[in-house]
Design an enzyme around this catalytic site. Structure first.
Site, PDB file in Angstrom:
ATOM      1  N   ARG A  18       1.131  -1.596  -0.192  1.00 50.81           N
ATOM      2  CA  ARG A  18      -0.002   0.246  -0.032  1.00 50.81           C
ATOM      3  C   ARG A  18       0.889   1.290   0.306  1.00 50.81           C
ATOM      4  O   ARG A  18       0.132   2.205  -0.920  1.00 50.81           O
ATOM      5  CB  ARG A  18      -0.862  -0.047   1.145  1.00 50.81           C
ATOM      6  CG  ARG A  18      -2.357  -0.868   1.082  1.00 50.81           C
ATOM      7  CD  ARG A  18      -3.087  -1.162   2.272  1.00 50.81           C
ATOM      8  NE  ARG A  18      -2.459  -1.075   3.475  1.00 50.81           N
ATOM      9  CZ  ARG A  18      -2.820  -1.060   4.479  1.00 50.81           C
ATOM     10  NH1 ARG A  18      -3.934   0.169   5.050  1.00 50.81           N
ATOM     11  NH2 ARG A  18      -1.434  -0.919   5.640  1.00 50.81           N
ATOM     12  N   ASN A  36      -6.049  -2.546   2.091  1.00 51.73           N
ATOM     13  CA  ASN A  36      -6.492  -3.718   2.503  1.00 51.73           C
ATOM     14  C   ASN A  36      -7.869  -4.883   2.052  1.00 51.73           C
ATOM     15  O   ASN A  36      -8.889  -3.945   3.288  1.00 51.73           O
ATOM     16  CB  ASN A  36      -5.402  -4.307   3.694  1.00 51.73           C
ATOM     17  CG  ASN A  36      -3.886  -3.761   3.616  1.00 51.73           C
ATOM     18  OD1 ASN A  36      -3.049  -3.824   2.789  1.00 51.73           O
ATOM     19  ND2 ASN A  36      -3.383  -4.106   4.703  1.00 51.73           N
TER      20      ASN A  36
END
Length: 91
Positions: A18, A36
């Site tokens: 990320r 996520n």
């Protein structure tokens, strides 16, 4: 300006994926979000010029995280622009 929704599966959680997507988006001037998912995948919402989004997509597919690995990627382009102001990591 186009909207791109991406869902990425593989080794994409717990490897800085990320944050790497965030850095990539910041460098390319892409706005949106990355988060996520419970199933172990990562979802990305991105907005920019269509040409930029295709480059962004190819870089995400190659995994911007050196420790990550993309096994599967689903994506859709649309004209449904949400007008994000910046790129954010969620969660």
């Amino acid at each position: 300006m186009k909207h791109l929704s991406i869902n990425v599966s593989g080794l994409v959680q717990g490897v800085g994926f990320r944050y790497s997507v965030f850095q990539l988006a910041d460098q390319m001037g892409v706005v949106g979000t990355v988060k996520n998912e419970i199933d172990g995948s990562v979802s990305i919402e991105a907005e920019a010029d269509e040409r930029i989004l295709y480059i962004f997509l190819s870089k995400v597919k190659a995994s911007p995280s050196p420790f990550g690995r993309v096994d599967k990627m689903d994506y859709t382009f649309s004209d449904d622009v949400k007008s994000y102001k910046k790129f954010n990591v969620i969660g």
